[in-house]
Design a protein around this motif. Sequence first.
Motif, PDB file in Angstrom:
ATOM      1  N   MET A   1      28.526  46.550  32.946  1.00 60.72           N
ATOM      2  CA  MET A   1      28.900  47.275  34.139  1.00 60.72           C
ATOM      3  C   MET A   1      29.915  46.503  34.981  1.00 60.72           C
ATOM      4  SD  MET A   1      27.085  50.086  34.374  1.00 60.72           S
ATOM      5  CE  MET A   1      25.982  50.711  33.156  1.00 60.72           C
ATOM      6  N   GLY A   2      30.228  45.283  34.608  1.00 58.63           N
ATOM      7  CA  GLY A   2      31.194  44.488  35.354  1.00 58.63           C
ATOM      8  C   GLY A   2      32.613  44.778  34.899  1.00 58.63           C
ATOM      9  N   LEU A   3      33.528  44.089  35.497  1.00 61.83           N
ATOM     10  CA  LEU A   3      34.932  44.245  35.134  1.00 61.83           C
ATOM     11  C   LEU A   3      35.260  43.390  33.918  1.00 61.83           C
ATOM     12  CD1 LEU A   3      36.690  44.097  38.623  1.00 61.83           C
ATOM     13  CD2 LEU A   3      36.410  46.079  37.170  1.00 61.83           C
ATOM     14  N   ASN A   4      36.019  43.950  33.021  1.00 67.27           N
ATOM     15  CA  ASN A   4      36.490  43.195  31.869  1.00 67.27           C
ATOM     16  C   ASN A   4      37.730  42.400  32.252  1.00 67.27           C
ATOM     17  OD1 ASN A   4      34.488  44.257  30.213  1.00 67.27           O
ATOM     18  ND2 ASN A   4      35.774  45.998  29.614  1.00 67.27           N
ATOM     19  N   ILE A   5      38.019  41.344  31.503  1.00 64.04           N
ATOM     20  CA  ILE A   5      39.200  40.529  31.747  1.00 64.04           C
ATOM     21  C   ILE A   5      40.458  41.390  31.606  1.00 64.04           C
ATOM     22  CG2 ILE A   5      40.569  38.584  30.879  1.00 64.04           C
ATOM     23  CD1 ILE A   5      38.076  37.684  32.282  1.00 64.04           C
ATOM     24  N   GLY A   6      40.492  42.281  30.649  1.00 66.05           N
ATOM     25  CA  GLY A   6      41.638  43.157  30.441  1.00 66.05           C
ATOM     26  C   GLY A   6      41.891  44.049  31.652  1.00 66.05           C
ATOM     27  N   ASP A   7      40.806  44.562  32.255  1.00 68.97           N
ATOM     28  CA  ASP A   7      40.959  45.403  33.445  1.00 68.97           C
ATOM     29  C   ASP A   7      41.521  44.596  34.614  1.00 68.97           C
ATOM     30  OD1 ASP A   7      39.893  47.552  32.073  1.00 68.97           O
ATOM     31  OD2 ASP A   7      37.837  47.225  32.822  1.00 68.97           O
ATOM     32  N   ILE A   8      41.070  43.374  34.765  1.00 68.22           N
ATOM     33  CA  ILE A   8      41.559  42.516  35.852  1.00 68.22           C
ATOM     34  C   ILE A   8      43.037  42.205  35.647  1.00 68.22           C
ATOM     35  CG2 ILE A   8      41.350  40.232  36.896  1.00 68.22           C
ATOM     36  CD1 ILE A   8      38.328  40.389  36.263  1.00 68.22           C
ATOM     37  N   ILE A   9      43.412  41.861  34.423  1.00 67.22           N
ATOM     38  CA  ILE A   9      44.813  41.555  34.133  1.00 67.22           C
ATOM     39  C   ILE A   9      45.681  42.783  34.382  1.00 67.22           C
ATOM     40  CG2 ILE A   9      46.440  40.964  32.277  1.00 67.22           C
ATOM     41  CD1 ILE A   9      44.219  39.149  31.139  1.00 67.22           C
ATOM     42  N   PHE A  10      45.242  43.945  33.954  1.00 67.44           N
ATOM     43  CA  PHE A  10      46.004  45.171  34.164  1.00 67.44           C
ATOM     44  C   PHE A  10      46.193  45.449  35.657  1.00 67.44           C
ATOM     45  CE2 PHE A  10      46.130  49.773  34.872  1.00 67.44           C
ATOM     46  CZ  PHE A  10      47.281  50.082  34.179  1.00 67.44           C
ATOM     47  N   GLN A  11      45.146  45.289  36.434  1.00 70.69           N
ATOM     48  CA  GLN A  11      45.245  45.530  37.876  1.00 70.69           C
ATOM     49  C   GLN A  11      46.186  44.536  38.544  1.00 70.69           C
ATOM     50  OE1 GLN A  11      41.286  45.637  39.465  1.00 70.69           O
ATOM     51  NE2 GLN A  11      40.834  47.661  38.594  1.00 70.69           N
ATOM     52  N   LEU A  12      46.129  43.274  38.136  1.00 68.57           N
ATOM     53  CA  LEU A  12      47.045  42.275  38.688  1.00 68.57           C
ATOM     54  C   LEU A  12      48.498  42.618  38.356  1.00 68.57           C
ATOM     55  CD1 LEU A  12      45.163  38.926  38.051  1.00 68.57           C
ATOM     56  CD2 LEU A  12      45.671  39.988  40.251  1.00 68.57           C
ATOM     57  N   ILE A  13      48.738  43.031  37.126  1.00 66.54           N
ATOM     58  CA  ILE A  13      50.099  43.381  36.725  1.00 66.54           C
ATOM     59  C   ILE A  13      50.591  44.588  37.512  1.00 66.54           C
ATOM     60  CG2 ILE A  13      51.486  44.296  34.806  1.00 66.54           C
ATOM     61  CD1 ILE A  13      49.850  42.468  32.960  1.00 66.54           C
ATOM     62  N   THR A  14      49.759  45.611  37.674  1.00 67.87           N
ATOM     63  CA  THR A  14      50.197  46.801  38.393  1.00 67.87           C
ATOM     64  C   THR A  14      50.408  46.524  39.877  1.00 67.87           C
ATOM     65  OG1 THR A  14      47.896  47.536  38.646  1.00 67.87           O
ATOM     66  CG2 THR A  14      49.140  48.423  36.797  1.00 67.87           C
ATOM     67  N   ILE A  15      49.768  45.516  40.405  1.00 67.24           N
ATOM     68  CA  ILE A  15      49.991  45.146  41.810  1.00 67.24           C
ATOM     69  C   ILE A  15      51.223  44.247  41.927  1.00 67.24           C
ATOM     70  CG2 ILE A  15      49.069  43.782  43.723  1.00 67.24           C
ATOM     71  CD1 ILE A  15      46.277  44.791  42.895  1.00 67.24           C
ATOM     72  N   LEU A  16      51.405  43.325  40.996  1.00 67.75           N
ATOM     73  CA  LEU A  16      52.491  42.356  41.092  1.00 67.75           C
ATOM     74  C   LEU A  16      53.867  42.938  40.777  1.00 67.75           C
ATOM     75  CD1 LEU A  16      50.829  39.166  39.576  1.00 67.75           C
ATOM     76  CD2 LEU A  16      51.292  39.677  41.973  1.00 67.75           C
ATOM     77  N   ILE A  17      53.950  43.913  39.891  1.00 68.81           N
ATOM     78  CA  ILE A  17      55.258  44.475  39.527  1.00 68.81           C
ATOM     79  C   ILE A  17      55.970  45.075  40.742  1.00 68.81           C
ATOM     80  CG2 ILE A  17      56.392  46.326  38.225  1.00 68.81           C
ATOM     81  CD1 ILE A  17      54.618  45.611  35.873  1.00 68.81           C
ATOM     82  N   PRO A  18      55.342  45.924  41.555  1.00 74.50           N
ATOM     83  CA  PRO A  18      56.055  46.443  42.736  1.00 74.50           C
ATOM     84  C   PRO A  18      56.406  45.340  43.745  1.00 74.50           C
ATOM     85  CG  PRO A  18      54.136  47.786  42.283  1.00 74.50           C
ATOM     86  CD  PRO A  18      54.067  46.604  41.378  1.00 74.50           C
ATOM     87  N   ILE A  19      55.533  44.351  43.884  1.00 72.33           N
ATOM     88  CA  ILE A  19      55.818  43.245  44.805  1.00 72.33           C
ATOM     89  C   ILE A  19      57.041  42.475  44.324  1.00 72.33           C
ATOM     90  CG2 ILE A  19      54.940  41.037  45.660  1.00 72.33           C
ATOM     91  CD1 ILE A  19      52.144  42.330  45.701  1.00 72.33           C
ATOM     92  N   PHE A  20      57.123  42.171  43.032  1.00 72.33           N
ATOM     93  CA  PHE A  20      58.281  41.468  42.483  1.00 72.33           C
ATOM     94  C   PHE A  20      59.556  42.291  42.639  1.00 72.33           C
ATOM     95  CE2 PHE A  20      55.313  38.897  39.645  1.00 72.33           C
ATOM     96  CZ  PHE A  20      55.467  37.750  40.394  1.00 72.33           C
ATOM     97  N   LEU A  21      59.459  43.604  42.443  1.00 72.22           N
ATOM     98  CA  LEU A  21      60.637  44.454  42.607  1.00 72.22           C
ATOM     99  C   LEU A  21      61.143  44.430  44.045  1.00 72.22           C
ATOM    100  CD1 LEU A  21      59.770  47.555  40.404  1.00 72.22           C
ATOM    101  CD2 LEU A  21      61.535  45.855  40.009  1.00 72.22           C
ATOM    102  N   ILE A  22      60.243  44.504  44.997  1.00 71.70           N
ATOM    103  CA  ILE A  22      60.631  44.473  46.409  1.00 71.70           C
ATOM    104  C   ILE A  22      61.259  43.129  46.749  1.00 71.70           C
ATOM    105  CG2 ILE A  22      59.732  44.488  48.772  1.00 71.70           C
ATOM    106  CD1 ILE A  22      57.668  46.580  47.769  1.00 71.70           C
ATOM    107  N   VAL A  23      60.646  42.044  46.308  1.00 71.08           N
ATOM    108  CA  VAL A  23      61.188  40.708  46.576  1.00 71.08           C
ATOM    109  C   VAL A  23      62.561  40.554  45.922  1.00 71.08           C
ATOM    110  CG1 VAL A  23      60.855  38.248  46.084  1.00 71.08           C
ATOM    111  CG2 VAL A  23      58.946  39.628  46.926  1.00 71.08           C
ATOM    112  N   PHE A  24      62.721  41.053  44.705  1.00 65.25           N
ATOM    113  CA  PHE A  24      64.000  40.965  44.009  1.00 65.25           C
ATOM    114  C   PHE A  24      65.085  41.739  44.760  1.00 65.25           C
ATOM    115  CE2 PHE A  24      67.055  42.747  40.978  1.00 65.25           C
ATOM    116  CZ  PHE A  24      67.580  41.577  40.459  1.00 65.25           C
TER     117      PHE A  24
END
Length: 62
Positions: free
Chosen positions: A1-24
């Motif tokens: 019932m917990g979060l899988n490592i894959g789910d955590i990595i996916f969520q981090l990537i989906t959060i970081l991509i827009p942040i990197f685009l804005i910074v760029f």
Amino acid sequence: MGLNIGDIIFQLITILIPIFLIVFIIAFARSLKKRKEHLKRIEDKLDKVIELYEEKNNNSIF
């Protein structure tokens, strides 16, 4: 019932991509502004050198 490592990595990537685009985009815009200001300073210096050169040549002819 917990979060899988894959789910955590996916969520981090989906959060970081827009942040990197804005910074760029912001960094790119600032770079263009600085480049424009630098070229303006160079142009002003060249105008001054040309003006002095023309003054010197006009004075030596007469």
